[in-house]
Scaffold this motif. Structure first.
Motif, PDB file in Angstrom:
ATOM      1  N   ASP A   2       0.895  -1.155   0.000  1.00 56.05           N
ATOM      2  CA  ASP A   2       0.000   0.000   0.000  1.00 56.05           C
ATOM      3  C   ASP A   2       0.934   1.204   0.000  1.00 56.05           C
ATOM      4  OD1 ASP A   2      -1.552   2.217   0.746  1.00 56.05           O
ATOM      5  OD2 ASP A   2      -2.968   0.962   1.846  1.00 56.05           O
ATOM      6  N   SER A   3       1.193   1.734  -1.183  1.00 57.69           N
ATOM      7  CA  SER A   3       2.285   2.696  -1.340  1.00 57.69           C
ATOM      8  C   SER A   3       2.034   4.004  -0.603  1.00 57.69           C
ATOM      9  CB  SER A   3       2.575   2.941  -2.822  1.00 57.69           C
ATOM     10  OG  SER A   3       1.396   3.145  -3.553  1.00 57.69           O
ATOM     11  N   PHE A   4       0.781   4.461  -0.529  1.00 62.34           N
ATOM     12  CA  PHE A   4       0.493   5.680   0.226  1.00 62.34           C
ATOM     13  C   PHE A   4       0.825   5.472   1.700  1.00 62.34           C
ATOM     14  CE2 PHE A   4      -2.138   8.331   2.900  1.00 62.34           C
ATOM     15  CZ  PHE A   4      -2.035   9.593   2.317  1.00 62.34           C
ATOM     16  N   GLN A   5       0.359   4.357   2.262  1.00 60.89           N
ATOM     17  CA  GLN A   5       0.643   4.068   3.668  1.00 60.89           C
ATOM     18  C   GLN A   5       2.136   3.880   3.910  1.00 60.89           C
ATOM     19  OE1 GLN A   5      -1.177   4.198   6.337  1.00 60.89           O
ATOM     20  NE2 GLN A   5      -3.095   4.647   5.284  1.00 60.89           N
TER      21      GLN A   5
ATOM     22  N   TYR B 223       3.626   7.330   4.128  1.00 64.84           N
ATOM     23  CA  TYR B 223       3.176   7.926   5.393  1.00 64.84           C
ATOM     24  C   TYR B 223       3.998   7.356   6.550  1.00 64.84           C
ATOM     25  CZ  TYR B 223      -0.357   9.893   8.591  1.00 64.84           C
ATOM     26  OH  TYR B 223      -1.017  10.621   9.560  1.00 64.84           O
ATOM     27  N   PHE B 224       4.179   6.033   6.524  1.00 62.84           N
ATOM     28  CA  PHE B 224       4.979   5.342   7.544  1.00 62.84           C
ATOM     29  C   PHE B 224       6.427   5.828   7.512  1.00 62.84           C
ATOM     30  CE2 PHE B 224       7.871   1.743   8.392  1.00 62.84           C
ATOM     31  CZ  PHE B 224       7.517   1.434   9.699  1.00 62.84           C
TER      32      PHE B 224
ATOM     33  N   GLY C  10       2.091  10.065   0.223  1.00 55.09           N
ATOM     34  CA  GLY C  10       1.892   9.689   1.624  1.00 55.09           C
ATOM     35  C   GLY C  10       2.870  10.389   2.552  1.00 55.09           C
ATOM     36  N   PHE C  11       4.132  10.488   2.123  1.00 59.87           N
ATOM     37  CA  PHE C  11       5.166  11.160   2.919  1.00 59.87           C
ATOM     38  C   PHE C  11       4.808  12.634   3.126  1.00 59.87           C
ATOM     39  CE2 PHE C  11       9.123  13.418   3.569  1.00 59.87           C
ATOM     40  CZ  PHE C  11       9.845  12.590   4.424  1.00 59.87           C
ATOM     41  N   ARG C  12       4.482  13.297   2.037  1.00 57.06           N
ATOM     42  CA  ARG C  12       4.170  14.730   2.122  1.00 57.06           C
ATOM     43  C   ARG C  12       2.882  14.967   2.930  1.00 57.06           C
ATOM     44  NH1 ARG C  12       7.203  18.105  -1.051  1.00 57.06           N
ATOM     45  NH2 ARG C  12       8.472  17.124  -2.697  1.00 57.06           N
ATOM     46  N   HIS C  13       1.956  14.054   2.840  1.00 51.88           N
ATOM     47  CA  HIS C  13       0.715  14.187   3.601  1.00 51.88           C
ATOM     48  C   HIS C  13       1.020  14.198   5.101  1.00 51.88           C
ATOM     49  CE1 HIS C  13      -3.694  13.774   4.030  1.00 51.88           C
ATOM     50  NE2 HIS C  13      -3.405  13.031   5.096  1.00 51.88           N
TER      51      HIS C  13
ATOM     52  N   LEU D 141      15.911   1.398   5.980  1.00 55.03           N
ATOM     53  CA  LEU D 141      15.428   0.877   4.707  1.00 55.03           C
ATOM     54  C   LEU D 141      14.041   0.298   4.931  1.00 55.03           C
ATOM     55  CD1 LEU D 141      18.282  -1.179   2.962  1.00 55.03           C
ATOM     56  CD2 LEU D 141      17.247   0.946   2.145  1.00 55.03           C
ATOM     57  N   ILE D 142      13.140   0.574   4.007  1.00 53.53           N
ATOM     58  CA  ILE D 142      11.828  -0.065   4.059  1.00 53.53           C
ATOM     59  C   ILE D 142      11.830  -1.196   3.041  1.00 53.53           C
ATOM     60  CG2 ILE D 142       9.355   0.231   3.660  1.00 53.53           C
ATOM     61  CD1 ILE D 142       9.610   3.048   4.702  1.00 53.53           C
ATOM     62  N   ALA D 143      11.634  -2.398   3.553  1.00 52.14           N
ATOM     63  CA  ALA D 143      11.663  -3.581   2.695  1.00 52.14           C
ATOM     64  C   ALA D 143      10.269  -3.863   2.164  1.00 52.14           C
ATOM     65  CB  ALA D 143      12.182  -4.779   3.478  1.00 52.14           C
ATOM     66  N   GLN D 144      10.178  -4.264   0.915  1.00 52.78           N
ATOM     67  CA  GLN D 144       8.865  -4.602   0.347  1.00 52.78           C
ATOM     68  C   GLN D 144       8.829  -6.012  -0.232  1.00 52.78           C
ATOM     69  OE1 GLN D 144       7.695  -2.315  -3.083  1.00 52.78           O
ATOM     70  NE2 GLN D 144       9.775  -1.716  -3.528  1.00 52.78           N
ATOM     71  N   HIS D 145       9.819  -6.831   0.128  1.00 52.08           N
ATOM     72  CA  HIS D 145       9.794  -8.246  -0.224  1.00 52.08           C
ATOM     73  C   HIS D 145       9.593  -8.480  -1.713  1.00 52.08           C
ATOM     74  CE1 HIS D 145       9.918  -9.743   3.900  1.00 52.08           C
ATOM     75  NE2 HIS D 145       9.129  -8.738   4.210  1.00 52.08           N
ATOM     76  N   ALA D 146      10.472  -7.898  -2.510  1.00 51.73           N
ATOM     77  CA  ALA D 146      10.348  -8.028  -3.957  1.00 51.73           C
ATOM     78  C   ALA D 146      10.415  -9.485  -4.406  1.00 51.73           C
ATOM     79  CB  ALA D 146      11.442  -7.206  -4.642  1.00 51.73           C
TER      80      ALA D 146
END
Length: 356
Positions: free
Chosen positions: A171-174, A177-178, A215-218, A305-310
């Motif tokens: 969930d790219s927006f979240q 934001y995270f 999400g970051f800017r929000h 680093l935020i991992a997204q399990h590619a």
């Protein structure tokens, strides 16, 4: 009676029909009267019959072709891990006669995507994994897949209007934001933050990256409106010398910047610069556990680093096609990957290939 000991003959006797009728019902073949079908289905329910879908699929002995349509990419990038995942799952299911064709298109090049889409359609695949390009040309491709009853999975960007079989990604927006919330645990007193981008004709690399930025800017607008966010573009395909000059000029002009964010897998471009120039009071936050990023985390120039399990995403896409197409099972339509935060202390415990 255990399922593995139930014979077609047993079902036929229970239902009072022929063995051939039972076989046609089990394999969903035509030429069965409604009354006979009802008798067989009642007998199956009473005997708690559960078909061995794996054995049936193996016995069917059909060849399956899956296509994976992804952007061209450099080594040590997010897409590398996607490829490893799709190849690993294909190898695991090789007994079911599954083959995989990976097709690469140039990002931001509509003609390239359209050519690859045509090549994919010409191959007449049984299922497709696709990383969306521009919405209109992606829609044209997926509509043709739908017209041919070819199931497809969307990877990276969720576009529900295209009616995919499934979606895999964060969930790219979240996620963005995270990222902001985590960064502000250590950067809440800052005046400025650098946002590193890699643009192509003014566009970021993907819808996913754009949503992360939103999400970051929000979060920043709601909680830290006094902190300025300064964009820095490290052009795609640039040289190390070009990047060094851009970054050197930036940090000389903004001596109070101590934290940077990027939403792609290239945080190491800044991280390595910080190490080379011995700037120990600046840290960057980025995405994806590619080797160069991981080394910068160990060296301390990348704080998070935020991992997204590619790898898991690629693996799961092929497995989902397998479950839906070969085994005829229902699958989950929306599959959000976990948002995991990696730091120096836990990065060695992150298993990017863990799919169990």
């Amino acid at each position: 009676m255990a399922t593995e000991k139930i014979r077609i003959k047993d079902i036929a006797e229970r239902a009072g029909v022929s063995v051939g009728t039972v076989d046609r019902v089990l394999h969903e073949r035509p030429n069965v009267s409604p009354a006979a079908r009802e008798k067989v289905e009642k007998a199956l329910a009473e005997m708690d019959y559960q078909p061995n879908v794996y054995a049936s699929a193996l016995a069917y002995n059909k060849d399956y072709l899956f296509c994976c349509v992804i952007p061209m990419h450099e080594s040590e990038a997010y897409w590398d891990e996607i490829e490893e995942g799709v190849k690993a799952c294909t190898a695991l299911r090789r007994d079911f006669h599954i083959s995989l064709k990976i097709l690469y298109y140039e990002r931001f090049n509509s003609a390239s995507f359209e050519n690859i889409a045509k090549e994919c359609l010409d191959a007449n695949p049984d299922g497709v994994i696709v990383v969306p390009a521009r919405l209109d040309i992606t829609r044209d491709f997926t509509e043709q897949l739908s017209d041919r009853n070819i199931p497809f999975i969307l990877l990276d960007s969720y576009l529900p209007d295209l009616k995919p079989l499934a979606f895999y990604g964060q969930d790219s927006f979240q996620s963005g934001y995270f990222a902001a919330r985590m960064m502000m645990l250590i950067a809440s007193k800052e005046q400025e933050i650098m946002m590193m981008k890699q643009l192509n004709n003014g566009h970021v690399g993907s819808k996913q990256q754009s949503n992360r930025e939103t999400g970051f800017r929000h979060y920043m607008r709601d909680h830290f409106p006094e902190i300025s966010i300064i964009d820095v573009d490290l052009p795609l395909g640039g040289t190390k010398a070009q990047y060094d000059k851009i970054l050197e000029d930036f940090f000389k002009e903004h001596p109070h910047v101590h934290h940077c964010i990027t939403f792609n897998s290239k945080a190491h471009l800044v991280g390595e610069f910080l190490l080379r120039t011995n700037r120990r009071n600046v840290q960057i936050m980025g995405y994806d556990m590619v080797p160069k990023n991981a080394e910068c985390v160990r060296q301390g120039s990348i704080s998070f680093l935020i991992a997204q399990h590619a790898y898991m995403q690629g693996y799961a896409c092929v497995e989902t096609l397998f479950q839906a197409i070969v085994l005829k099972k229902e699958v989950n339509p929306v599959n959000y990957m976990p948002i995991e935060l990696l730091v120096k202390e836990n990065i060695e415990f992150y298993r990017r290939t863990n799919v169990g």
